[in-house]
Design an enzyme around this catalytic site. Structure first.
Site, PDB file in Angstrom:
ATOM      1  N   ASP A  42      32.607  55.108  70.125  1.00 13.78           N
ATOM      2  CA  ASP A  42      33.820  55.535  69.612  1.00 13.78           C
ATOM      3  C   ASP A  42      33.823  55.966  68.353  1.00 13.78           C
ATOM      4  O   ASP A  42      32.804  56.228  67.639  1.00 13.78           O
ATOM      5  CB  ASP A  42      35.192  54.663  69.949  1.00 13.78           C
ATOM      6  CG  ASP A  42      34.904  53.327  69.308  1.00 13.78           C
ATOM      7  OD1 ASP A  42      34.251  53.256  67.983  1.00 13.78           O
ATOM      8  OD2 ASP A  42      35.158  52.256  69.969  1.00 13.78           O
ATOM      9  N   LYS A  63      39.175  56.481  72.705  1.00 14.16           N
ATOM     10  CA  LYS A  63      40.278  56.620  73.286  1.00 14.16           C
ATOM     11  C   LYS A  63      40.619  58.169  73.331  1.00 14.16           C
ATOM     12  O   LYS A  63      41.534  58.394  74.109  1.00 14.16           O
ATOM     13  CB  LYS A  63      41.293  55.742  72.589  1.00 14.16           C
ATOM     14  CG  LYS A  63      40.846  54.147  73.042  1.00 14.16           C
ATOM     15  CD  LYS A  63      42.244  53.324  73.290  1.00 14.16           C
ATOM     16  CE  LYS A  63      42.060  52.135  73.301  1.00 14.16           C
ATOM     17  NZ  LYS A  63      41.933  51.416  72.316  1.00 14.16           N
ATOM     18  N   MET A 178      43.948  46.188  63.146  1.00 15.49           N
ATOM     19  CA  MET A 178      44.999  47.075  63.965  1.00 15.49           C
ATOM     20  C   MET A 178      46.399  46.784  63.345  1.00 15.49           C
ATOM     21  O   MET A 178      47.220  46.752  64.036  1.00 15.49           O
ATOM     22  CB  MET A 178      44.785  46.813  65.460  1.00 15.49           C
ATOM     23  CG  MET A 178      43.705  47.252  66.034  1.00 15.49           C
ATOM     24  SD  MET A 178      43.334  46.775  67.598  1.00 15.49           S
ATOM     25  CE  MET A 178      43.286  44.905  67.517  1.00 15.49           C
TER      26      MET A 178
HETATM   27  N1  SAH Z   1      35.155  44.950  66.521  1.00 14.90           N
HETATM   28  C1  SAH Z   1      36.000  45.296  65.009  1.00 14.90           C
HETATM   29  C2  SAH Z   1      37.353  45.687  65.256  1.00 14.90           C
HETATM   30  C3  SAH Z   1      37.863  46.429  66.538  1.00 14.90           C
HETATM   31  S1  SAH Z   1      39.733  46.717  66.359  1.00 14.90           S
HETATM   32  C4  SAH Z   1      35.197  44.629  63.848  1.00 14.90           C
HETATM   33  O1  SAH Z   1      34.570  43.509  64.426  1.00 14.90           O
HETATM   34  O2  SAH Z   1      35.437  45.039  62.855  1.00 14.90           O
HETATM   35  C5  SAH Z   1      39.700  47.890  65.259  1.00 14.90           C
HETATM   36  C6  SAH Z   1      40.270  47.481  63.868  1.00 14.90           C
HETATM   37  O3  SAH Z   1      39.222  46.907  62.984  1.00 14.90           O
HETATM   38  C7  SAH Z   1      40.963  48.461  62.949  1.00 14.90           C
HETATM   39  O4  SAH Z   1      42.367  48.721  63.318  1.00 14.90           O
HETATM   40  C8  SAH Z   1      40.615  47.899  61.601  1.00 14.90           C
HETATM   41  O5  SAH Z   1      41.990  46.890  61.631  1.00 14.90           O
HETATM   42  C9  SAH Z   1      39.393  47.158  61.880  1.00 14.90           C
HETATM   43  N2  SAH Z   1      38.345  47.764  61.071  1.00 14.90           N
HETATM   44  C10 SAH Z   1      37.291  48.240  61.737  1.00 14.90           C
HETATM   45  N3  SAH Z   1      36.480  48.945  60.767  1.00 14.90           N
HETATM   46  C11 SAH Z   1      36.949  48.825  59.689  1.00 14.90           C
HETATM   47  C12 SAH Z   1      36.596  49.231  58.270  1.00 14.90           C
HETATM   48  N4  SAH Z   1      35.589  49.752  58.199  1.00 14.90           N
HETATM   49  N5  SAH Z   1      37.566  48.910  57.389  1.00 14.90           N
HETATM   50  C13 SAH Z   1      38.781  48.439  57.521  1.00 14.90           C
HETATM   51  N6  SAH Z   1      38.941  47.974  59.090  1.00 14.90           N
HETATM   52  C14 SAH Z   1      38.418  48.292  59.588  1.00 14.90           C
END
Ligand code: SAH
Length: 262
Positions: A42, A63, A178
């Site tokens: 994604d 999505k 999120m």
């Molecule tokens: N599996 C991912 C999280 C997925 S849920 C992880 O471990 O990071 C998606 C959420 O991850 C986003 O809404 C945000 O809150 C966070 N996120 C993912 N990458 C990010 C980044 N580079 N900086 C800040 N938040 C991030």
């Protein structure tokens, strides 16, 4: 435990991309992305990492891809079909595949459908986002626990899936993923639960991406700070005394690529 007695010749790697800086991919993730026949992804791994993958191997199953919402079922079936065609598939997910990434659901689906798989953990944004902004998620003096929670409430649930009152009582750091849109709701819930309105809060948007942005405030002021800076997903919210450490190191934050907005 497979529905289908046939075990696929191919294989699926559930790969965490880390937070977005290509240098934070694991050595293994990088190798698998190079070797895979197909990379299902994604947008969350970010433009720099996605840009490393040859266009012809990439399939966006995000999505908002494919015109309308791509369903989880589509992704599950696509991974399974490719593996049964003998393909090596990298299912690339932002951060770590098992932190709010539906990696758990995908893993079980693969197992049930006779697809050999391997989990390749990644650096989660829940720790790395705060980290690059000069915010340690635990600290000997300020926080002996950290909770990772979703700020995205399922509207069909009558009661909140997250017990904000209990979280407030831990006294530890709270990292919300999120949680940009619902920031007003859960900062209010934490204040209602008796948390000090002056508790430091930081928002780290696109942590480790070249256009990372960080804003800081308190439970009382962070919503306004979010709106002023125009913070949008993906961003993590860090709530707790550790968020104030940033101010102590700001001048020396080599990896904080943007000027502080707060
Ligand atoms: N599996 C991912 C999280 C997925 S849920 C992880 O471990 O990071 C998606 C959420 O991850 C986003 O809404 C945000 O809150 C966070 N996120 C993912 N990458 C990010 C980044 N580079 N900086 C800040 N938040 C991030």
């Amino acid at each position: 435990m497979t529905d289908d007695a046939d075990i696929a010749d191919g294989k699926v790697y559930l790969v965490g991309s880390g937070p977005g800086d290509p240098d934070l991919l694991t050595v293994k993730a990088k190798r698998i992305l190079e070797d895979a026949d197909v990379v299902l992804h994604d947008k969350l791994p970010g433009p720099d990492i996605l840009g490393m993958i040859p266009e012809e191997k990439r399939e966006d199953v995000g999505k908002r891809a494919r015109g309308e919402r791509t369903s989880q079922q589509y992704t599950n079936e696509r991974m399974t079909d490719l593996a049964h065609e003998g393909k090596t598939v990298a299912r690339l997910k932002g951060g770590d595949p098992f932190v709010f990434g539906r990696g758990g659901e995908e893993m079980v689906y693969l197992a049930k459908h006779g697809v050999p798989f391997e989990v390749v953990p990644g650096i989660t944004s829940a720790i790395a986002g705060p980290g690059v902004a000069g915010i340690p998620v635990t600290h000997r003096n300020h926080a002996s626990s950290v909770s990772f929670v979703t700020g995205h409430e399922d509207p069909t649930k009558e009661k909140s899936a997250v017990d904000w009152e209990a979280l407030a009582a831990t006294g530890g750091t709270i990292v919300v993923l999120m949680g940009v849109g619902k920031l007003p709701d859960y900062t209010q819930a934490l204040r209602d639960a008796g948390m000090d309105p002056k508790t430091p809060v930081a928002l780290v948007e696109r942590g480790t991406w070249t256009d990372q942005q960080v804003v800081t405030g308190t439970l009382d002021t962070i919503v306004e700070a979010r709106d002023e800076a125009g913070i949008e997903p993906p961003a993590v919210t860090v709530i707790g005394d550790v968020a104030a450490e940033r101010q102590n190191v700001l001048a020396f934050l080599e990896n904080d690529r943007m000027e502080d907005q707060s």
